[in-house]
Write a protein that holds these residues in place. Structure first.
Motif, PDB file in Angstrom:
ATOM      1  N   UNK A  74       0.728  -1.163  -0.187  1.00  0.00           N
ATOM      2  CA  UNK A  74       0.009   0.077   0.022  1.00  0.00           C
ATOM      3  C   UNK A  74       0.684   1.260   0.032  1.00  0.00           C
ATOM      4  N   UNK A  75       1.804   1.123   0.795  1.00  0.00           N
ATOM      5  CA  UNK A  75       2.839   2.440   0.629  1.00  0.00           C
ATOM      6  C   UNK A  75       3.524   2.649  -0.694  1.00  0.00           C
ATOM      7  N   UNK A  76       3.847   1.450  -1.258  1.00  0.00           N
ATOM      8  CA  UNK A  76       4.347   1.501  -2.523  1.00  0.00           C
ATOM      9  C   UNK A  76       3.266   2.125  -3.618  1.00  0.00           C
ATOM     10  N   UNK A  77       2.283   1.549  -3.461  1.00  0.00           N
ATOM     11  CA  UNK A  77       1.104   2.014  -4.213  1.00  0.00           C
ATOM     12  C   UNK A  77       0.778   3.407  -4.268  1.00  0.00           C
ATOM     13  N   UNK A  78       0.841   4.020  -2.959  1.00  0.00           N
ATOM     14  CA  UNK A  78       0.451   5.285  -2.657  1.00  0.00           C
ATOM     15  C   UNK A  78       1.622   6.157  -3.379  1.00  0.00           C
ATOM     16  N   UNK A  79       2.779   5.975  -3.085  1.00  0.00           N
ATOM     17  CA  UNK A  79       4.112   6.601  -3.529  1.00  0.00           C
ATOM     18  C   UNK A  79       4.191   6.738  -5.006  1.00  0.00           C
ATOM     19  N   UNK A  80       3.687   5.582  -5.701  1.00  0.00           N
ATOM     20  CA  UNK A  80       3.693   5.748  -7.077  1.00  0.00           C
ATOM     21  C   UNK A  80       2.465   6.099  -7.786  1.00  0.00           C
ATOM     22  N   UNK A  81       1.518   6.448  -6.921  1.00  0.00           N
ATOM     23  CA  UNK A  81       0.063   6.836  -7.464  1.00  0.00           C
ATOM     24  C   UNK A  81      -0.430   5.576  -8.400  1.00  0.00           C
ATOM     25  N   UNK A  82      -0.531   4.636  -7.920  1.00  0.00           N
ATOM     26  CA  UNK A  82      -0.729   3.316  -8.670  1.00  0.00           C
ATOM     27  C   UNK A  82      -2.096   2.905  -8.261  1.00  0.00           C
ATOM     28  N   UNK A  83      -3.234   3.595  -8.750  1.00  0.00           N
ATOM     29  CA  UNK A  83      -4.517   3.337  -8.281  1.00  0.00           C
ATOM     30  C   UNK A  83      -5.192   1.974  -8.379  1.00  0.00           C
ATOM     31  N   UNK A  84      -4.589   1.357  -9.445  1.00  0.00           N
ATOM     32  CA  UNK A  84      -5.186  -0.215  -9.148  1.00  0.00           C
ATOM     33  C   UNK A  84      -4.607  -1.044  -8.195  1.00  0.00           C
ATOM     34  N   UNK A  85      -3.387  -0.863  -7.921  1.00  0.00           N
ATOM     35  CA  UNK A  85      -2.629  -1.678  -6.786  1.00  0.00           C
ATOM     36  C   UNK A  85      -3.244  -1.096  -5.457  1.00  0.00           C
ATOM     37  N   UNK A  86      -3.539   0.200  -5.335  1.00  0.00           N
ATOM     38  CA  UNK A  86      -4.255   0.897  -4.117  1.00  0.00           C
ATOM     39  C   UNK A  86      -5.512   0.036  -3.983  1.00  0.00           C
ATOM     40  N   UNK A  87      -6.294   0.011  -5.160  1.00  0.00           N
ATOM     41  CA  UNK A  87      -7.690  -0.306  -4.782  1.00  0.00           C
ATOM     42  C   UNK A  87      -7.745  -1.640  -4.596  1.00  0.00           C
ATOM     43  N   UNK A  88      -6.728  -2.662  -5.275  1.00  0.00           N
ATOM     44  CA  UNK A  88      -6.761  -3.891  -4.815  1.00  0.00           C
ATOM     45  C   UNK A  88      -6.366  -4.455  -3.406  1.00  0.00           C
ATOM     46  N   UNK A  89      -5.441  -3.693  -3.086  1.00  0.00           N
ATOM     47  CA  UNK A  89      -4.606  -3.945  -1.942  1.00  0.00           C
ATOM     48  C   UNK A  89      -5.277  -3.419  -0.590  1.00  0.00           C
ATOM     49  N   UNK A  90      -6.087  -2.500  -0.691  1.00  0.00           N
ATOM     50  CA  UNK A  90      -6.878  -2.078   0.284  1.00  0.00           C
ATOM     51  C   UNK A  90      -7.784  -3.019   0.717  1.00  0.00           C
ATOM     52  N   UNK A  91      -8.438  -3.870  -0.136  1.00  0.00           N
ATOM     53  CA  UNK A  91      -9.437  -4.707   0.451  1.00  0.00           C
ATOM     54  C   UNK A  91      -8.468  -6.103   0.970  1.00  0.00           C
ATOM     55  N   UNK A  92      -7.230  -6.209   0.111  1.00  0.00           N
ATOM     56  CA  UNK A  92      -6.519  -7.498   0.832  1.00  0.00           C
ATOM     57  C   UNK A  92      -6.143  -7.063   2.017  1.00  0.00           C
ATOM     58  N   UNK A  93      -5.398  -5.809   2.267  1.00  0.00           N
ATOM     59  CA  UNK A  93      -5.270  -5.248   3.570  1.00  0.00           C
ATOM     60  C   UNK A  93      -6.117  -5.456   4.645  1.00  0.00           C
ATOM     61  N   UNK A  94      -7.311  -5.054   4.319  1.00  0.00           N
ATOM     62  CA  UNK A  94      -8.431  -5.034   5.409  1.00  0.00           C
ATOM     63  C   UNK A  94      -8.626  -6.814   5.845  1.00  0.00           C
ATOM     64  N   UNK A  95      -8.446  -7.611   4.748  1.00  0.00           N
ATOM     65  CA  UNK A  95      -8.511  -8.900   5.213  1.00  0.00           C
ATOM     66  C   UNK A  95      -7.505  -9.607   5.932  1.00  0.00           C
ATOM     67  N   UNK A  96      -6.280  -8.847   5.957  1.00  0.00           N
ATOM     68  CA  UNK A  96      -5.098  -9.191   6.701  1.00  0.00           C
ATOM     69  C   UNK A  96      -5.351  -8.352   7.902  1.00  0.00           C
ATOM     70  N   UNK A  97      -6.109  -7.471   8.444  1.00  0.00           N
ATOM     71  CA  UNK A  97      -6.220  -6.757   9.827  1.00  0.00           C
ATOM     72  C   UNK A  97      -5.978  -5.409   9.902  1.00  0.00           C
ATOM     73  N   UNK A  98      -5.699  -4.590   8.612  1.00  0.00           N
ATOM     74  CA  UNK A  98      -5.419  -3.465   8.634  1.00  0.00           C
ATOM     75  C   UNK A  98      -6.673  -2.535   8.651  1.00  0.00           C
ATOM     76  N   UNK A  99      -6.486  -1.523   9.243  1.00  0.00           N
ATOM     77  CA  UNK A  99      -7.470  -0.578   9.665  1.00  0.00           C
ATOM     78  C   UNK A  99      -7.823   0.572   8.557  1.00  0.00           C
ATOM     79  N   UNK A 100      -8.798   1.408   8.568  1.00  0.00           N
ATOM     80  CA  UNK A 100      -8.648   2.698   7.528  1.00  0.00           C
ATOM     81  C   UNK A 100      -7.652   3.616   8.193  1.00  0.00           C
ATOM     82  N   UNK A 101      -7.690   3.581   9.530  1.00  0.00           N
ATOM     83  CA  UNK A 101      -6.585   4.574   9.935  1.00  0.00           C
ATOM     84  C   UNK A 101      -5.294   4.370   9.470  1.00  0.00           C
TER      85      UNK A 101
END
Length: 102
Positions: A74-101
């Motif tokens: 997610x940090x890499x996707x954000x830094x590179x402005x990679x919208x597709x990676x960001x959108x996909x991995x927000x969902x995966x990250x939440x499944x792994x326990x990451x929070x919105x904050x």
């Protein structure tokens, strides 16, 4: 971070031939084929390499715990402005326990 249209257009359903379907394998026989795979399949060697690498990164064989892995992606996707990676991995990250904050 999202763009209006893909930089490289994914193959349409009508453009997927027998060779493409064979490369995609059983995992996509009964479900939706995501655009990332429809795009990569246009370059078969890139597709094969990505699937090997991505399969490792997202597997339990990777030394990073899933939560930390997703933070890095997610940090890499954000830094590179990679919208597709960001959108996909927000969902995966939440499944792994990451929070919105986070």
């Amino acid at each position: 971070m999202r763009i209006d249209k893909p930089r490289v257009a994914p193959l349409a359903e009508s453009e997927l031939g027998d060779e493409h379907r064979a490369m995609l394998g059983d995992r996509f026989r009964s479900g939706k084929i995501l655009n990332i795979f429809r795009t990569l399949i246009k370059a078969p060697r890139a597709y094969k390499a990505f699937m090997w690498w991505g399969g490792y990164i997202l597997s339990d064989h990777n030394d990073l715990p899933a939560r930390e892995r997703e933070m890095i992606i997610l940090r890499t996707g954000f830094n590179w402005k990679a919208g597709y990676e960001w959108a996909q991995h927000v969902r995966i990250g939440k499944d792994c326990g990451l929070t919105d904050e986070e």
